[in-house]
Structures are given as structure tokens and as C-alpha cells.
Design a protein around this motif. Structure first.
Motif, PDB file in Angstrom:
ATOM      1  N   ALA A  30     -30.545  76.490 -34.841  1.00 47.51           N
ATOM      2  CA  ALA A  30     -31.407  75.983 -35.925  1.00 47.51           C
ATOM      3  C   ALA A  30     -30.555  75.500 -37.094  1.00 47.51           C
ATOM      4  CB  ALA A  30     -32.372  77.069 -36.380  1.00 47.51           C
ATOM      5  N   HIS A  31     -29.545  76.287 -37.448  1.00 51.44           N
ATOM      6  CA  HIS A  31     -28.650  75.916 -38.554  1.00 51.44           C
ATOM      7  C   HIS A  31     -27.901  74.622 -38.230  1.00 51.44           C
ATOM      8  CE1 HIS A  31     -25.634  76.263 -41.715  1.00 51.44           C
ATOM      9  NE2 HIS A  31     -24.711  76.097 -40.781  1.00 51.44           N
ATOM     10  N   ILE A  32     -27.408  74.507 -36.998  1.00 51.46           N
ATOM     11  CA  ILE A  32     -26.650  73.318 -36.592  1.00 51.46           C
ATOM     12  C   ILE A  32     -27.533  72.076 -36.629  1.00 51.46           C
ATOM     13  CG2 ILE A  32     -25.549  72.222 -34.580  1.00 51.46           C
ATOM     14  CD1 ILE A  32     -24.432  75.035 -33.882  1.00 51.46           C
ATOM     15  N   MET A  33     -28.751  72.188 -36.123  1.00 55.82           N
ATOM     16  CA  MET A  33     -29.659  71.044 -36.122  1.00 55.82           C
ATOM     17  C   MET A  33     -29.970  70.592 -37.550  1.00 55.82           C
ATOM     18  SD  MET A  33     -33.458  70.623 -34.434  1.00 55.82           S
ATOM     19  CE  MET A  33     -34.244  71.733 -35.612  1.00 55.82           C
TER      20      MET A  33
ATOM     21  N   SER B  52     -19.988  69.082 -30.846  1.00 56.50           N
ATOM     22  CA  SER B  52     -19.498  69.672 -29.588  1.00 56.50           C
ATOM     23  C   SER B  52     -20.542  70.612 -29.004  1.00 56.50           C
ATOM     24  CB  SER B  52     -18.188  70.437 -29.837  1.00 56.50           C
ATOM     25  OG  SER B  52     -17.166  69.565 -30.237  1.00 56.50           O
ATOM     26  N   VAL B  53     -21.179  71.389 -29.878  1.00 58.32           N
ATOM     27  CA  VAL B  53     -22.255  72.286 -29.421  1.00 58.32           C
ATOM     28  C   VAL B  53     -23.379  71.462 -28.797  1.00 58.32           C
ATOM     29  CG1 VAL B  53     -24.060  73.881 -30.174  1.00 58.32           C
ATOM     30  CG2 VAL B  53     -21.743  74.110 -31.082  1.00 58.32           C
ATOM     31  N   ARG B  54     -23.730  70.362 -29.452  1.00 58.99           N
ATOM     32  CA  ARG B  54     -24.817  69.508 -28.943  1.00 58.99           C
ATOM     33  C   ARG B  54     -24.482  68.988 -27.544  1.00 58.99           C
ATOM     34  NH1 ARG B  54     -24.923  64.429 -32.137  1.00 58.99           N
ATOM     35  NH2 ARG B  54     -23.432  63.844 -30.531  1.00 58.99           N
ATOM     36  N   ASN B  55     -23.264  68.530 -27.349  1.00 61.23           N
ATOM     37  CA  ASN B  55     -22.866  68.000 -26.045  1.00 61.23           C
ATOM     38  C   ASN B  55     -22.873  69.076 -24.964  1.00 61.23           C
ATOM     39  OD1 ASN B  55     -22.504  65.511 -27.258  1.00 61.23           O
ATOM     40  ND2 ASN B  55     -20.306  65.798 -27.592  1.00 61.23           N
TER      41      ASN B  55
END
Length: 605
Positions: free
Chosen positions: A319-322, A369-372
Motif C-alpha cells: 500500500a505504501h509503495i503504491m 523493482s517490487v512492482r516488476n
């Protein structure tokens, strides 16, 4: 004029009381007229539930001459959120300052043109949150659209008006933008179907760019067949055979975030799955553990945060990353306009955008990188034939102007669930499933990126059964977790499995015991606890658990193997040989059973 004449011709001497009475009567009639007029005005104002900012009409081309087929979307009407360009109209993006500083569009958005060319009629533009940035659905400039199914609660955003237009049956379907939940959240709050296609599946040309790595065009409908028809036109899908899912995977820990009792929803989901695809299709997953194990960049970030006083979960970090990507990309794209025009923004949106400057480029690269890796992990979990089931939102739609809309905890919980599809690029569909406390409830199905047709087919095949089961359960007296403990038992089992993998045998026994207390008719729970007992050298307990598992499931190969092992360690060689041989009958190629039976046969000579 008539009223004035009546008053002025009355005698002032002998009929003074009568005059006062007449005046009171006339005042009463006047007030009654005002009330009637007010009600009429309210009816007029609420006629479109405040969904539209502009009515218009884009008509489809003439039908082709026979024997060619009619346009696929003939007789369907739709509306578009005010983030899509329509030639000759200003795209307002939910803020008057944006509208006043931008000219009329020179071209119509690709998706809108495609729908009109496909035979549908566009009837207007609908309200969005300010700059399509929030998921609450409130807009102080154009008014908050009224949620047709829960008028005292927010409709959800950012595509609030588009959702309301469908929920109020003003159109057959509508278009919205989904960055971090802008279609899925309002669909859940308004009790309709909301579809976020795979990232990149539809053209964003002619749509306001909010966050380019997260944005997708989204769809609302109340009929799954209409959604499928529209989806096929937009996705340009060729004819294909409808595929059935082989796995319906319930993310048990995600439902633990759910503030609404999930038992009846679970029963509707499980009953429909078993009825349509068989019990073998039903699976369970602890998503928190799956993500930690399969998204290395996420695990690294969480490890670096482990010294923090507040423990952050995998879902909380997503959630934080988004949100960070959303803020960073929006500010990067619209920074010049924001500095030049200095628009007055909702305080919550303004605070979010102010935080964008605190995010470093290094952090953004880590988040990308997390998204990928998320995309690869979810695709691996679901493959081509799996559906992941999660709650769409964690609670009922908040009440209008509620303080919780400003709460960090509310935002974190909401985005924890919405971040899964946004970051992974997978497709997701929100499915209404009854109501609770006079508010709509829903679940969401997620399929791998590129599995849009499969997801729409699954929705169509399950929708009627899900609604039927929800209706049946709505009239039943069953309530509370005690009434339907299967989900809780599966959560305990999955925790036991993870503890077993971590070689925490006693902890695993505890979780399996909890599962058995919740559902003592499941052979797997006993067999799994027996495996943990074997590691603890508690051979009598292992033998007893395996016997119970076999009583419940005569074809449980693992239970025969584990009981054979327990009996061997207890010195019951003859009985152990029988167990291994029976396992071979059930599974002739089982090498472990064959080797164990042969070893004991030689040993017992």
C-alpha cells in the motif's frame, strides 16, 4: 394578484379576526406551495443522482447492410468519467481550475471512439474526485454523487459519477480510470460490477495521465454479460472457447482484514465453486507469506524496516509503495501546472502531493523493482487457469464527511487490498455479493496479467450461482464465525503449513489443532498434525491422528504412509507393512511406500 385582491377588499372594522384567519390560511397555502416546489426541485436535482457534469450524445454509425451482423454494442448506452477527451468538449478532471486552463479536446479518446464505433451511444460525462486523485468519491466543486444503494455513504472514487450512473440504471455501462482503485472501490461501494483490465491492455490515449505505471481504463456494469460484450470489443478479443478455472484460491489472510463478517460470503463462494468446478478446485493461500517468499525486493525493504517500532506487513508495505509511486509520478507530470495555477485542493490530496518531494529517486527504483517482481509472482501463483479471491475493500463505504476518510489507518487498509492488482498489473473484477447492515458487500476475482478474457468468462460462469447463494444465505439465520468455520480452519491450516516449513514443529501442531477444533471432519488436518508429531517423535499421537484421517478419507495416501512410519518406530512392523502396501494400492508408483514395505519385509523375516 388574486391573493392581494382578496386581502385588500376585506373590511377592517367588523371582520378583523376573519382577516387574520384568512392571512394565516394564505400563509399556510403559500408554505405548502413552497414545500411542494422544493420537493419537485429536489426530485429534479436527484434525477441523475448528481452523477453527470455534462450531458451530450455521441451516436454510433449506421448499421451495416445485411447479411453483415449488427454492431456488437447496439442499443447500449454509456457514460464516461470526466478524464476522457471528447472532441469539442473540455475535459474537466474534477476541478474547475483544470477546466478553465485547458481548451476543448481536438480528438476523442481511443476507448470512447471504439465503443461508439461498436454501436454504443455515449450520453454524458460524469463526476470524478479532484484531479481523479482520491478513492473516496467526494467533490466539493461539482458535488458528491449520491450513492443509490446507500445514500448516506460515499460512492467511492475516483470514478464516482460513472459508478453511480450504472448503479442508478441511468446507463448500461460506463468508463472510469483505475490507478489505485478508482473503479474497483466505487463498484464495491455502489453494489455493481467493476473491471480493472490488465495493465497496458487498453489504450490510455485521450485519458488524463495520473500515474503512468499504474493507470488503466476501467469499466462499470450491472450485468456480467454486458461487461463481457464491452470487454471483448475494447480488448479486441477474437472468438474463443470459454475456459473454466482449475483453481479458485481464497487469500485467507486478506479476509482477516475484512471488518464485515465473511462467513456467509465464504459459504456462497465455496458452495458455488464446488457446484460448478468441484471441491478439488478450491484452494487457500496466506498471501502475506507468499509475497515475502516470492518478492525478494519487498522482503528486503521489510527487513530494512524491521528495526522500526511499528511492524509493517507485506500488504501494508505494498500500500505504501503504491501510494508513493502515485504521488511521485503525478507530481512529476503535473508539477508545472500545479506551481503555475496553485489550485485550491482538498486538504487530503494537497497533503499527499506535498509528500511527493520527500521520495528519493533511489526509493522509486526500489519500488519499481517490487512492482516488476510482484507481476512475476502473481502470474506464477495463478498460471493460466487460477483465480485469486480477495475482499475488494476492507469495510463498508464510510458515511459522508466521516472522519475515517482522513484516517491513515483507513487509507492503509484500503490500499493494502487495492495494491495487489495495481502493482502486479493483473486484471481484477469486483463482484457484488449481497449486503450487510444495509450496505453492499463484494469480493474480487484476480487473474494473471493478460488473463482478461479468462477472468470475464469466469465471472459470467459464476455470477448467477454466486447471487443465488447470497440470496439464500441472506434469508438464513446463520451468522457469526461459529456458523461457518471453514475459512478460519483453512487459515489455521495454512499457518500450520508455514510453521512446518520453518521447522517449528510444536507451533505447527498448535495451528493444526486449532484447525481441527474448527472443523473436525477434514482428514488433511489430522494427517498434517501427524507429520508434525512424527518430527517431535510423538509416535503414538501420530498413529492416532493418521487413523482418524483414514476414517474420514480411505484414499488418503499420506495418512497411510505416516501411520506406517509411526508404527515402524513403535515396533509394529506387521501393521506398518500393511499400511505401506495399501498406500501402494492407492498409488502404485509411490517409491517411498515401495521402499519402506520392502525394507520392513526383509527386516521382519
Amino acid at each position: 394578484m388574486g391573493l392581494t385582491t382578496m386581502v385588500s377588499t376585506s373590511s377592517s372594522s367588523s371582520t378583523a379576526p376573519s382577516t387574520r384567519a384568512n392571512i394565516l390560511v394564505l400563509l399556510g397555502l403559500g408554505l405548502a406551495g413552497i414545500l411542494l416546489l422544493t420537493r419537485k426541485l429536489k426530485r429534479a436535482v436527484r434525477e441523475d443522482f448528481g452523477a453527470f457534469v455534462q450531458k451530450l450524445q455521441l451516436l454510433p454509425p449506421p448499421q451495416p447492410a445485411p447479411p453483415k451482423a449488427r454492431h456488437p454494442l447496439t442499443d447500449l448506452t454509456f457514460a464516461v468519467s470526466d478524464v476522457f477527451d471528447i472532441e469539442g468538449f473540455v475535459t474537466g478532471c474534477g476541478h474547475p481550475d483544470w477546466a478553465s486552463t485547458h481548451g476543448v479536446a481536438s480528438k476523442t479518446a481511443v476507448v470512447v471512439s471504439t465503443l461508439v464505433d461498436g454501436g454504443a451511444t455515449c450520453v454524458g460525462k460524469t463526476v470524478v474526485d479532484e484531479l481523479a486523485y482520491s478513492i473516496n468519491g467526494e467533490n466539493r466543486h461539482y458535488g458528491t454523487p449520491t450513492n443509490p444503494v446507500a445514500p448516506d455513504r460515499v460512492p467511492g472514487g475516483s470514478s464516482s459519477g460513472a459508478a453511480v450512473a450504472v448503479a442508478a440504471k441511468l446507463v448500461d455501462f460506463s468508463l472510469g480510470v483505475d490507478t489505485d482503485g478508482g473503479v474497483r472501490a466505487p463498484a464495491a461501494f455502489c453494489g455493481i460490477i467493476g473491471f480493472r483490465p490488465s495493465y497496458g491492455a487498453l489504450s490510455n490515449m485521450g485519458m488524463l495521465t495520473i500515474s503512468p505505471s499504474l493507470d488503466t481504463v476501467g469499466l462499470f456494469a450491472s450485468d456480467p454479460d454486458v461487461l463481457r460484450r464491452v470487454g471483448h470489443v475494447l480488448l479486441q478479443l477474437p472468438f474463443g472457447v470459454q475456459r473454466k478455472p482449475r483453481q479458485i484460491i481464497i487469500a485467507d489472510d486478506c479476509f482477516e482484514l475484512f471488518k464485515i463478517p465473511f462467513d456467509k460470503l465464504a459459504q456462497a463462494l465455496i458452495t458455488s465453486t464446488v457446484k460448478l468446478f468441484g471441491r478439488q478446485a478450491l484452494k487457500h493461500e496466506i498471501l502475506e507469506e507468499f509475497l515475502c517468499s516470492n518478492v525478494p525486493s519487498l522482503k528486503k525493504i521489510l527487513t530494512n524496516k524491521s528495526d522500526s517500532k511499528v511492524k509493517t506487513s507485506s500488504l501494508g508495505m505494498l500500500a505504501h509503495i503504491m501510494q508513493a509511486l502515485h504521488r511521485y509520478e503525478f507530481s512529476d507530470i503535473h508539477e508545472e501546472w500545479l506551481k503555475m495555477e496553485k489550485p485550491v485542493l482538498d486538504p487530503l490530496i494537497s497533503a499527499h502531493l506535498n509528500d511527493a518531494g520527500e521520495i528519493s529517486d533511489t526509493e522509486i527504483e526500489k519500488y519499481r523493482s517490487v512492482r516488476n517482481e510482484m507481476r512475476a509472482a502473481i502470474n506464477t501463483l495463478l498460471k493460466d487457469d487460477g483465480i485469486l479471491v480477495i475482499p475488494t475493500t476492507f469495510a463498508h463505504p464510510p458515511k459522508l464527511n466521516a472522519k475515517e476518510l482522513l484516517s491513515e489507518d483507513y487509507m492503509l487498509r484500503s490500499f493494502s487490498l487495492l495494491s495487489l492488482a495495481s502493482l502486479s498489473g493483473c486484471c481484477q473484477v469486483t463482484i457484488p455479493l449481497g449486503s450487510h447492515d444495509k450496505c453492499p458487500t463484494s469480493v474480487s476475482f484476480i487473474a494473471r496479467q493478460g488473463g482478461d478474457r479468462f477472468l470475464l468468462d469466469t465471472l459470467l460462469s459464476m455470477y448467477t450461482s454466486l447471487q443465488e447463494q447470497a440470496d439464500v444465505l441472506a434469508t438464513s439465520n446463520q451468522s457469526g464465525r461459529a456458523g461457518y468455520p471453514e475459512i478460519s480452519a483453512e487459515v489455521a491450516k495454512e499457518k500450520g503449513n508455514q510453521s512446518f516449513k520453518d521447522r517449528q514443529w510444536q507451533k505447527a501442531v498448535g495451528y493444526y489443532t486449532e484447525a481441527i477444533k474448527l472443523n473436525d471432519r477434514n482428514a488433511t488436518y489430522y494427517s498434517n498434525r501427524a507429520a508434525a508429531y512424527l518430527e517431535l517423535t510423538s509416535f503414538h499421537q501420530a498413529e492416532d491422528d493418521c487413523s482418524k484421517a483414514i476414517d474420514l478419507d480411505k484414499k488418503n495416501v499420506k495418512a497411510y504412509l505416516r501411520r506406517g512410519t509411526a508404527r515402524e518406530m513403535l515396533g509394529y512392523y506387521k501393521e506398518a507393512i500393511e499400511d505401506f502396501r495399501y498406500a501402494l494400492v492407492l498409488e502404485p508408483t509411490n517409491k517411498r511406500a515401495a521402499a519402506s514395505a520392502e525394507r520392513l519385509r526383509k527386516f521382519s523375516r
